[in-house]
Each structure stands twice: as C-alpha cells, then as structure tokens.
Design a protein around this motif. Structure first.
Motif, mmCIF file in Angstrom:
data_model
loop_
_atom_site.group_PDB
_atom_site.id
_atom_site.type_symbol
_atom_site.label_atom_id
_atom_site.label_comp_id
_atom_site.label_asym_id
_atom_site.label_seq_id
_atom_site.Cartn_x
_atom_site.Cartn_y
_atom_site.Cartn_z
ATOM 1 N N ARG A 155 0.832 -1.201 0.000
ATOM 2 C CA ARG A 155 0.000 0.000 0.000
ATOM 3 C C ARG A 155 0.876 1.265 0.000
ATOM 4 N NH1 ARG A 155 -4.776 2.113 -1.723
ATOM 5 N NH2 ARG A 155 -5.693 3.561 -0.224
ATOM 6 N N TYR A 156 2.048 1.213 0.661
ATOM 7 C CA TYR A 156 2.916 2.402 0.707
ATOM 8 C C TYR A 156 3.415 2.783 -0.683
ATOM 9 C CZ TYR A 156 6.217 -1.524 1.175
ATOM 10 O OH TYR A 156 6.871 -2.709 1.018
ATOM 11 N N LEU A 159 0.089 4.191 -2.575
ATOM 12 C CA LEU A 159 -0.208 5.560 -2.130
ATOM 13 C C LEU A 159 0.587 6.609 -2.903
ATOM 14 C CD1 LEU A 159 -0.372 5.032 1.751
ATOM 15 C CD2 LEU A 159 -2.257 5.779 0.298
ATOM 16 N N VAL A 164 -4.402 8.034 -6.220
ATOM 17 C CA VAL A 164 -4.648 7.800 -4.794
ATOM 18 C C VAL A 164 -4.298 9.048 -3.993
ATOM 19 C CG1 VAL A 164 -4.143 6.304 -2.832
ATOM 20 C CG2 VAL A 164 -4.133 5.358 -5.146
ATOM 21 N N LEU A 168 -6.651 11.275 -1.299
ATOM 22 C CA LEU A 168 -6.368 11.609 0.104
ATOM 23 C C LEU A 168 -6.318 13.121 0.296
ATOM 24 C CD1 LEU A 168 -3.846 8.906 1.379
ATOM 25 C CD2 LEU A 168 -6.336 8.906 1.362
ATOM 26 N N ALA A 580 -6.423 5.723 3.642
ATOM 27 C CA ALA A 580 -4.984 5.531 3.452
ATOM 28 C C ALA A 580 -4.597 4.060 3.593
ATOM 29 C CB ALA A 580 -4.198 6.393 4.445
ATOM 30 N N PHE A 581 -5.089 3.409 4.647
ATOM 31 C CA PHE A 581 -4.724 2.016 4.892
ATOM 32 C C PHE A 581 -5.986 1.196 5.135
ATOM 33 C CE2 PHE A 581 -1.085 4.626 6.260
ATOM 34 C CZ PHE A 581 -0.064 4.062 5.506
ATOM 35 N N MET B 188 -0.767 17.710 6.002
ATOM 36 C CA MET B 188 -2.054 17.105 5.662
ATOM 37 C C MET B 188 -2.479 16.161 6.772
ATOM 38 S SD MET B 188 -2.062 15.724 1.780
ATOM 39 C CE MET B 188 -3.339 14.467 1.807
ATOM 40 N N GLU B 191 -5.770 10.027 8.130
ATOM 41 C CA GLU B 191 -6.166 9.076 9.167
ATOM 42 C C GLU B 191 -5.445 7.742 8.993
ATOM 43 O OE1 GLU B 191 -10.519 8.803 9.848
ATOM 44 O OE2 GLU B 191 -10.584 10.523 8.501
ATOM 45 N N PRO B 193 -5.040 3.623 10.617
ATOM 46 C CA PRO B 193 -6.010 2.674 11.182
ATOM 47 C C PRO B 193 -5.877 2.475 12.692
ATOM 48 C CG PRO B 193 -4.334 1.523 9.899
ATOM 49 C CD PRO B 193 -4.089 2.974 9.706
ATOM 50 N N LEU B 230 5.457 5.176 6.973
ATOM 51 C CA LEU B 230 5.079 4.664 5.653
ATOM 52 C C LEU B 230 4.539 5.788 4.772
ATOM 53 C CD1 LEU B 230 3.346 1.269 6.521
ATOM 54 C CD2 LEU B 230 5.629 1.623 5.557
ATOM 55 N N SER B 234 5.667 6.961 1.176
ATOM 56 C CA SER B 234 4.716 7.171 0.085
ATOM 57 C C SER B 234 4.794 8.569 -0.509
ATOM 58 C CB SER B 234 3.281 6.953 0.588
ATOM 59 O OG SER B 234 3.135 5.656 1.106
ATOM 60 N N TYR B 236 4.179 11.616 1.176
ATOM 61 C CA TYR B 236 3.205 12.620 1.624
ATOM 62 C C TYR B 236 3.854 13.818 2.321
ATOM 63 C CZ TYR B 236 -0.477 9.979 -0.371
ATOM 64 O OH TYR B 236 -1.275 9.362 -1.291
#
Lengths: 616, 616
Positions: A155-156, A159, A164, A168, A580-581, B188, B191, B193, B230, B234, B236
């Motif tokens: 997923r990292y 993203l 994606v 976000l 995000a996850f 940013m 969220e 998990p 992570l 990615s 961010y």
C-alpha cells in the motif's frame, strides 16, 4: 442564513486558495532542498537550487540524461550533462530512487505545457543518492498493472500513485471544509472515548479485554451516539467530531470494520433547524470542493414517497423514470401473472421503444438474475407514431395499455417495463431496473450532484430473522409526537413515523439522523417497545436514563459517512480508494498481516484462552 | 520564517476573534429560541425574545421571581412578575430545570457589571418547562462539594460546571490552533487505522479479538508511528493527525489508557527543520491561547546537561538553582558519608540562610520520605554577612565551604543543600528537592511559560528488570551518524546518542520525537541491537523493512501529548480535567460502568473463553 452562508463560502475560498498556494512554497526548508519539485518557474531561471525527491523516469539522449524528479508538490525535469556520465555509470539511477540534486534553473528548449514546471529544467551540477530503490512490483501510474491484493500488500507504493494521492488530498480538503463550516456555526469538536461499554443492539461490537479488570471487556464505539447526547445534557449545545467508529459486521464489498463519521449534535432544535444547518454545510462543501453553487433548497421527500416512486429509501433523483403502481389497473383482466401478484409496477424508459428482441431478451435475463429474482419482464413499446405493442397483447388491448401510459407518464418513443410479484421483492427489483436503465441511458452522470432529504422514516422495522420489531435508526430516535400513542399497540408499529431523516446523494445515503428522545419515560417506553426489560435497559443505558432526569434539553443530530462522502465527491464507487490504509473484505490488513496470533503471555495476562476451531 | 509566522499569527487572531464572536450569535435558531443566554445587550431593549436554557438560580423578592437562565453562551436574568405567580406555584422552577421563556428585553435597575448581559433582564410574558430536573447530587459550582468518584459517575453534570466547560473550550481552541498552523505549513491530516497488529515493544498493547479471523487479534495503536513513516515513504511529505492512542499500562495517577496525540512527520528534513517548525507551532499556540508573544528562540539543552544541572530530562527552567556536583571537591576530607558516596550534589536555595532548626529538620524529613529515599541532608547557611555555618563543620572549614559556595553559585543569604549517595537515586532526589524548594520559594508560577528543547538523548537505556538494552525513544529513532559504529560494541551502548529531542514546558515533557532510520540495513542493525532475531523483526516489522527498500526518504517527526499540553495551558496539574469522559486510576469509566462482563454469546462468536481468577 443565506447571507451568512455566502460569507462562509467566501471565507472558505480564501482558505482553499491559501492551501494550494502554500503547498507550492514550503519556506522553512533547509538542508535537503531549497525548493519543492512543484515550484520552479521562469522567474527562477539562473538561480541555483537544490531539489530532493523520487526518480520518476530516466531518459538518455546521446550523452545527456533527463530525469523527472517527483515529490508531493509536482515534477521537475533534471538535466544531467556529459560531465556527470561517469558518476551515473558508477551509480545508475533507477525508478523510485530517492535523490538530492543541485543545479541551475534553465529555460527549456522544448517546453512541456502539461505541467506547471514545464517551462524550466535544472542543469545539474551535483547529486547524491539518498536511498536506492528496488523496482516496484507494479507500475505506479493511474492505470497501474497491479492487482488489488498486490497493491494492498504494498500500500505504501500504491499511495504514491497520483490517483490515490488526489483522493487523500480531497479527503483532507473535505474534512477541513467541514471543520471550518462547523466552526463558523459555533460547533465544538469534543473527543469522546474509544474504550466504552458493550451494548450490542443492532450491529456487533468489537470488544477489548481489560487486563486491569479481569474477565471484563471494553467495547469500541459503533458511534459516539450516547456521548453526544450526554454532551447535550451537559449544555454543550453544538458538538461535532470527525471520528472513527467500529462495527464487527460480516463485510460486504466496500464496507470497512473501521470507518469515519462526521458526527454532530445540537440542542434546542427541531428537525427543521438541523436540515437547514447541514444543508448549508453541504452547500459549503460542494462549493469548496467542486466549485459548485447549489442555490436551491434540497428537495425533501417522505420515506413513503421514496418507497412508492423510487422503490427504495435512497432515491437517485438525477433522473425521473418514477415507479408507477399498476396493480389496481391491471388485475382481473385474465392475466394470471398480474392477478396473482401483490404488486404490479412499471416505469417508462425514455426513447427505448425501438429496443430489439435481443435487447428485450437480455433485459428479461437481467431481471431474472438471482440478485434481482423476478420470473419475467413485461413490456409495452410506445412507438414514436403513438402505436402500442406489448408482450401481453393477448390480455390487454390498446385502451387498457393507454392507462399504463398515463400511469407511467410514458411519451411516444418510450418503452414501458413492468414487473409483477411479491410486494417487497418486486419493488426492490423495479428500483434496481430503474437504476440499470438510468445507467444504460447515461442519466447517472457522476459529475451531476442531486442531493435530497428523505424524511419521516418509520420508527421501527420488523427483523424477520429475530422475529421482532427493531429500531430502524436507533433506540434514541423520537417518534413523531402524534404517533407516541400508537406505541401501546404492536399492530400499529408499522405506522409509527419518526423524526428521522437521511441525506441522500445520487442514490447513496451519505448521512442520517434524528430528533432524539430526551425524556426518561419516553425512552423507557422505547426500550420496552424493543423488547428490553427494565433491568436490561438500566444495565445497558442506565447512565443515559439517569441523565435525562437532571435537565435534558430537546436535541437532535446527524452523522455523515465521511469515507462515502469523499468517494462520491471524488467520483468513485469505492470508499477504499479514499482510505490511506484500508482493510480487505475479510477485515484483514494485508500489508501488516493483521489480525494475527498474539503471544501466550499476552493471553495469560488478559486471562483469556482460545477455543480452537474444528479442523472441519 | 519569522515573517511568515507573523502572518500566521495574524490569521489566527482573526479566526479566534471570529469564534468568540460567533458563539454570541447563533443565527439560524428557529423554534426554541431567538437568542442565546449570552447575547442580549442594551441595544435589544424593547425587543421580544425567546430564550431556552437551564435554571441556574431562583430568587423570590416579594411577588417577583428572578431566575438566572444559563446556556453554553452565558447567563441572562429573567423576571417573572406577579401575573405569573399562579403558574409558578403550579409548576415551581427548580435548579437545572430546562425551560423556554418569552418576554421583552428591559433595562435592569441594578445592573450586574460582572456578566456581559448584566445590563438587561427579560420581563417574562410566557414560559414552558421543557424538562424538569432532580436536584443534582453535588453543586455545579467551581468550588463544587462533589467528590471525585461522584463527579465522575455524574460526569454529564460535572461537565456543566464552568471550570470544566472552560477546559474543554480551551482544548477545542488549542486543537484548532494546531490544525490551522499545520495547515498553513502544508501538513495534511491523514487518518491511520485503529485495528492494527500487535507488536509489543515497550508498553503493552490493548488487543481486539477478530471474529472473522478466529483466534487472531488486532491491536489498538500505541501511536501511529509506523504508519506515519510509511506515509513518508509514500511521499506525503508533511503529515499530521490529532489522534487517540492506547497503552495498557498499570495506571499511575493522571495517566489514561486512551490519550490523544498531535502526531506529525516530515520528509527531507534534519533535526533543525523539525525544531524550527514546531517551535513556531508553539509560539502560534501560545499567542492564540494565552496572548503571549514568545519572541526568542527556545533554549536547547543537551540531555547530558539537563541531567547534570537539573537532575532530570525535563528541566523546569522557570528558575535557576542548578545542581552542582561536589563529589571531587568534598571527598577524602574524613567525612564518611561523602567518601562512600557515588555522587555528592548541592544546590543554593535563594535567601533561605535564615531557615530555623525546625525548618531544616522538616526538610531533612522530606528527603527521607520513601519516595525520595535519602538518608540525610547536609546544609550550609551562607549568612547575609558572609558567614558560613554548616551541619558538617567538624569536617569542613570555611575555606572548604567556600568551594561549595563557588560550585553552587550561592550568594550571601542563601542556604546550600547537599545530598550524597548512589549516583542515580541522589541525582533524582536532588532534582526533586530543587523542584520542592522552587515551589516553596514561589518560583514555579503557572502563568509563566518557559519552554525548551532537550536534545541529544541517549539511543538506548538499560532496562534493569529485563536485563537488556531497550530503545529510549523507540526502535525507529536514528543514532547520531558518528555513533553508528559504536552499535557493534555492547560496552559502548550507554554512549550512543540519538537524533532525538523532547520539548519541555515548565518541568513537563509535552512532546518528543526523532529523526528516523530510513535505511533497511541500519533498521535491521537496530532491531538486532535490541535483541530481536531477524525472524522476529521480519514478523513484526517486515512491512516497514520492505518499505525502506523501495525509495524511503530521510524523515523525522514529533508527537505531542495533547491532553497534557491543554492542562498546562489551562494551568492545571490534572489531564483528567481536560478530557470530556476520562477513566479513573483503575481504567474504569464509572459513569458507564465499563469495562463490564459481556454475553457468553459474544465470547462464543469470538472463540475465546475466560480464565477465572483464583478466589485468593
């Protein structure tokens, strides 16, 4: 209120511009970079700059190497001249390498009008690889070649894909818009606890064993419902929270065990106050996020009308094609299918009179699919010339069919489609067929937004499996005052309406709420109506019943599905793309490999043991 | 950065004014009230208004009844004339009744300058009791007569007290200020998990049994640490979240099993970038919340210096009174207590030379308390006349004592206090004595704010109980590059410093963070140093090690204890006062009575069984 909304919108526009502006110039950068990869323009030509980011592409033209360097803010082209070839041979740059590069901003000969930095490139003097990268297991493009599971495991990397990232960012902007609006309306963000008490009623709770209180469990909240009501009792008047909620349900596609709500509650209000306040919030968000001015009041439809004319309680009103009940009109004409049916219902599909045999057969197969579950489809072709030709000509003459035309409001050129059978299934099937025809006719444009309020929901609904009446919304929803008396008679339960409302957008419910019960005696009556003994009610909700005795104000509220709202504003079907996850359909996080076994030591401390599953 | 901070502060001032303004005039009220109880002024005299709220007091003067009506926004006096006496007799108003009342705004004869609405009262024409109230079990005043347990059980009433309401409003304003600042800096909110994987390292995880994945468990996050890292991988770049975290620790006073962090992470930064960014955030918050301009750079102190001069890693620098190490100076003079000590350390207490025998005895008893654990206290009175008189005159002449004066920077009139014993305990004891003396001397004014950064923390600390080295911050903290080589030699572990930092305010740590490891090999080395096998490291953190191979940027971050920060800004010792629904010291919510037993059916579905405690 209209003026003040305008003010709010102006304010929001400024904030939004501000954000876009700011992300172009992060101005306290020091060591690693002087600018971001989204920032350089013609004005900086001649300046020495240092950038840092990810290698998007490497292209060699003769002795010159072009690298597209990417960060959160954009892409800038780097030019590595012949002088750096030896170093590049030594340390070849690959996709997704993290590098830092210093050079002079130069005007490009072949400008790229598609990106904001496309007028310039950096003629690199020196560079450093900050971290090498293996080749990603899938391409990081919008049309990635990665399958679902692979993208979730990494997923990292997923993203990093622009699609994606935009989702976000949209989510962040929607959240901020909601907060700004609610702030201007005097709402206070107040955090409610996550480790609470299990009061299963409706969905299953996730529970958390307590080590300090052995053999006892906390539950994770399905929503902060009772807390926000207590805050009203405490006098906080306008509360909101953007908050995680938890439901241990069997996951259907696009459900998550943890999800986010915009949760709101107000005191000293009636339904009208709440609808107005949150209609304005939506207008603000539409303006903020989509630049859309919605200058009309959202339509309001009773639940009864929604069911009758759309076949469901979340009507997609981007198009008409309303359901017409034909039962009375068509029965006792000798057609057994109709005569045996609880419900005969039709719609007029615009301009479809020329459907071929093949198309009609295919549509018949469509309604026969197990998910739809009908045994057949009746049609009437209403020709452009006014002719009427049906699949039941044997039973219905032109005069009869004209009644169908009138009921479905069909026009010449339309195709009338009719289903018959058990009430509930047939209505559902026709609702699905309507949406399907809307889809086929291109009437469900995801760039068109048609919000509405559905109001006057039933207070109860009958749970077939449990063989009892349950709360349609939740046990804290107030019945309409004039229906309270009906609560003494089980046979009247279906008729009791609640002060409950949903906001629906393009066929999806994105929020719902109600005016709450705020009197102890009515709340006790409600618990009793749901089959709870006074002892059980007191054990589960004694704190709330108690609170109602110490000066509880009239109050009501609403909660919005934040994940779903973002996905609709982002034009996507899937909420997962906006989380995000996210977890998969088995509730697993495949990146973390969670849930997982825990140590025996942990189990011992919690004083629990596992019951192993049958090997079968 | 200084200019832009100023802009940010201006922006914030506007927003803050806006909020205060708005809560005075909620303008889409409809049915229940035309105005709030905080809103009416002389300008409205003559208008007919309707208010709704809680009865704060009822006072009768002859045939007239005065009621103070309260809501979130203020208090307004209502005047019930003789004409309403019959109705008031019929339906007497009590404390905390919820009423709605309509009347005309009138100028008061005896104005109350202490409340904003004190110039007017409402001459009531009609009223309605919306909900009656039982007498609250404790008074809802600032100096309530309710004990802790009682107030927690009826938290919804405790939350009505003005003191508590102000705390929650402060919390909201601090959160909003942090969000606004971080927004302007391009952070940013993303969220992460709540249902994650248990990786116990340090504190215990709360775990959540999974029904869909039997015999497996989720864990609740102790912090979003790995997720924010992570997100940096990615791309961010600047992430933040105000987020609940969970630790299943044995609760000490003022710890909560669930607490809130302002959690932040940045890419392509060095320590200096992070300290600057968040120092500015604090200046912004101080300005916003306290109206304080902090126009100097926060002091920075190494961990070594903090330990040496303050005896702990969260120095209260509102006052000096630094610790002076006297060990070398005082040993081998024949005084066995000093000669046997690992550490002899002193402070000079300003102006305390005239302490009486009784005061000195009391202070000696204080250091002998089990929490402090020293066997005695040595003192030197440094008279205003320059005389020196000590409790160890037998061993130390004036010349010797002058060295103590020099070391402790004592001035005439001061009292030098000296402790001796084992290194660690003695330093801790002297740190506590310093704070105690500061308290007694009134040097710890809660309205004075003295933030500082403590930097260069050790990477490891030795866990005596576990007999091994553990990560002082967490396993993702990077060692100082020049110390990496020392990681190959266990005997050098104590010397390894990390790129880790804490922000400390008035003797309390309110945040901490570090520059992270971003290379797989170094992260593996770190896990190994902590005694993790490669298999264990891969099982627990394989996803992070994997992520580091696909282009991880240099990054670092920080997390702030939001509850604690609010309590300091609110001038309180207790975080509980700043949490809407806190738990007690046994982790119980006494209002909900949670945790609690759950149904056998729930246990069965989760495939767990309880191990009952020994009746012993």
């Amino acid at each position: 209120m209209a003026e003040s909304l305008e003010e709010v919108v102006n304010h929001s526009e400024r904030l939004s511009r501000e954000f876009n502006h700011i992300i172009l110039k992060i101005n306290n950068l020091r060591m690693y970079r002087t600018h971001t990869c989204g920032e350089l323009r013609m004005e900086q030509v001649g300046q020495q700059v240092t950038l840092a980011g990810w290698v998007q592409t490497v292209r060699k033209f003769g002795s010159i190497t072009f690298v597209d360097l990417r960060d959160r803010y954009g892409i800038t082209q780097l030019l590595f001249g012949e002088n750096l070839n030896a170093r590049l041979d030594d340390q070849p740059l690959g996709r997704e390498f993290v590098i830092q590069a210093t050079g002079v901003v130069t005007e490009r000969s072949n400008k790229n009008p598609n990106i904001p930095t496309g007028d310039v490139e950096i003629t690199i003097a020196d560079f450093k690889v900050l971290n090498a990268a293996k080749t990603p297991p899938f391409t990081l493009t919008d049309d990635t070649d990665g399958g679902d599971e692979l993208r979730m495991k990494y997923r990292y990397l997923d993203l990093r894909r622009n699609a994606v990232k935009q989702n976000l960012e949209l989510r962040y902007r929607v959240g901020r818009a909601a907060r700004n609006f609610l702030h201007t309306q005097g709402f206070m963000d107040i955090e409610t606890p996550f480790l609470i008490k299990s009061t299963p009623e409706g969905a299953r709770d996730f529970v958390v064993p307590s080590r300090m209180n052995p053999n006892e469990f906390y539950a994770l909240p399905q929503s902060p419902q009772t807390f926000k009501q207590l805050l009203m009792v405490s006098g906080y008047d306008r509360y909101y929270q953007i908050v995680k909620c938890f439901r241990d349900e069997d996951l259907r596609a696009d459900r998550q065990p943890e999800f986010t709500q915009i949760d709101c509650e107000m005191s000293f209000v009636e339904q009208e106050d709440i609808l107005n306040t949150f209609e304005n919030m939506f207008k603000y968000i539409f303006k903020e996020i989509k630049g859309l001015d919605i200058d009309y009041a959202f339509p309001r439809m009773t639940w009864d009308d929604a069911m009758e004319y759309y076949g469901n309680d979340k009507p997609d009103i981007r198009f008409e094609m309303k359901l017409a009940t034909l039962t009375g009109t068509v029965q006792n004409k000798g057609f057994k299918v109709f005569d045996d049916a609880e419900l005969v219902v039709g719609i007029a599909a615009k301009g479809c009179a020329e459907y071929t045999r093949k198309q009609l057969d295919e549509l018949t197969d469509w309604v026969k699919r197990p998910q739809i579950g009908m045994s057949g489809l009746i049609y009437v072709k209403y020709g452009a010339d006014g002719s009427l030709k049906s699949s039941v000509d044997k039973f219905f003459n032109e005069e009869e069919l004209k009644k169908w035309v009138a009921a479905t409001k069909a026009e010449p050129g339309d195709l009338i489609l009719v289903l018959a059978g058990k009430e509930s299934r047939t209505r559902q099937a026709m609702s699905a067929l309507r949406l399907e025809m809307g889809e086929r006719l291109g009437l469900r444009d995801k760039n068109v937004y048609k919000p509405l309020w559905v109001i006057d929901f039933p207070l109860f609904e009958y749970a077939e499996e449990e063989n009892r009446w349950v709360a349609r919304h939740h046990p804290f929803t107030s019945p309409k005052p004039e229906h309270i008396a009906l609560m003494d008679d089980l046979s009247q339960y279906a008729k009791i309406k609640a002060n409950a409302y949903d906001i629906v957008l393009n066929g999806t419910e994105i929020g719902g709420g109600s005016i709450r019960i705020f009197q102890r005696d009515l709340q006790e009556k409600m618990f009793a109506a749901l089959g709870m003994s006074p002892e059980e009610a007191d054990h589960k909700f004694g704190f709330l019943l108690g609170a109602f005795e110490y000066g509880a104000p009239p109050h009501g509220g609403i909660a919005f599905g934040f994940d779903r709202l973002c996905s609709l504003l982002g034009g996507s079907e899937s909420i997962r793309d906006f989380i995000a996850f996210p977890k998969n359909n088995s509730g697993r996080d495949v990146m973390l490999d969670a849930p997982a076994a825990i140590d025996q030591h942990q189990l011992d401390e919690l004083r629990i043991s596992l019951i192993k599953q049958d090997p079968a």
